[in-house]
Design an enzyme around this catalytic site. Structure first.
Site, mmCIF file in Angstrom:
data_model
loop_
_atom_site.group_PDB
_atom_site.id
_atom_site.type_symbol
_atom_site.label_atom_id
_atom_site.label_comp_id
_atom_site.label_asym_id
_atom_site.label_seq_id
_atom_site.Cartn_x
_atom_site.Cartn_y
_atom_site.Cartn_z
ATOM 1 N N CYS A 54 -1.612 133.129 -24.853
ATOM 2 C CA CYS A 54 -1.631 134.575 -24.615
ATOM 3 C C CYS A 54 -2.845 135.193 -25.286
ATOM 4 C CB CYS A 54 -0.386 135.256 -25.188
ATOM 5 S SG CYS A 54 1.169 134.800 -24.398
ATOM 6 N N ASP A 55 -3.282 136.314 -24.738
ATOM 7 C CA ASP A 55 -4.309 137.103 -25.399
ATOM 8 C C ASP A 55 -4.124 138.564 -25.006
ATOM 9 O OD1 ASP A 55 -6.992 136.695 -27.020
ATOM 10 O OD2 ASP A 55 -7.292 138.334 -25.601
ATOM 11 N N SER A 56 -4.159 139.441 -26.002
ATOM 12 C CA SER A 56 -3.940 140.868 -25.765
ATOM 13 C C SER A 56 -5.155 141.684 -26.168
ATOM 14 C CB SER A 56 -2.726 141.368 -26.571
ATOM 15 O OG SER A 56 -1.544 140.708 -26.194
#
Length: 211
Positions: A81-83
């Site tokens: 994941c990456d936000s």
């Protein structure tokens, strides 16, 4: 399904907490991907494409590492994941310093932004990736207007320096978020509804992973 190892390719304690609260027991393998280099190669990409590419890069790096020397019977799901926060068309990540966090909050107070999280799920069988699914989720965040003393105290806590967009929903930053439109778990860092859909795409029923 047969025993399958869930691996979270992220150092985020918030993401780990969300997955544990939702019944999973993932191992954590930090990818150590050079995020700046990945973003530099996607300079003109829209926010959703950029964060999804980062998520996949993290998952792929960990999958390659885990698959090396794996037994033929080894089964695993690697989740990356990456936000980042998209505001006024600009994609911003972790502030890193108090000065940047203070300036960012001063600029976004009383406004809205979109917290965009890229998700990647890679299914490993033995030493190879056999299936993958990647998408993003976006949640609109309505920021409050902290008083200057409150904002300085928040920045001094150190919390906003190391989180996407310089705020949290599940920590001290929650005091200064007026509301959200969309999935709250996505703001924390991993969207459970989207993750369930991606697991389905790679042939896994989420309830089979509950511990």
């Amino acid at each position: 399904m047969d025993t399958v190892q869930v691996i979270l390719a992220s150092a985020s304690p918030a993401r780990l907490g969300v997955l544990r609260a939702a019944g999973l027991a993932p191992q954590v393998h930090v990818s150590e991907v050079d995020e700046d280099a990945v973003l530099a190669s996607l300079r003109d990409a829209p926010p959703a494409e950029a964060v999804t590419a980062l998520a996949r890069a993290k998952a792929a790096t960990v999958a390659e590492r885990v698959a090396a020397g794996a037994a033929e019977t080894f089964e695993a799901l690697v989740i990356g994941c990456d936000s980042m926060l998209s505001i006024d068309g600009e994609l911003v990540g972790k502030p890193g310093t108090a000065d940047v966090a203070l300036a960012r909050w001063t600029a976004m107070a009383g406004r809205t932004g979109e917290l965009v999280t890229g998700h990647a799920v890679l299914r490993l069988s033995g030493g190879a990736v056999t299936k993958e699914a990647c998408r993003h989720a976006g949640t609109t965040v309505r920021f409050g207007r902290p008083r200057q003393a409150e904002l300085e105290a928040y920045v001094s806590s150190g919390e906003p320096l190391h989180v996407a967009g310089g705020f949290t929903l599940d920590g001290l930053g929650g005091w200064f978020v007026d509301g959200i439109d969309g999935d709250h778990s996505n703001v924390i860092g991993i969207s459970l509804p989207l993750l369930r859909a991606l697991l389905t795409e790679v042939g896994v029923t989420v309830t089979d992973l509950w511990q």
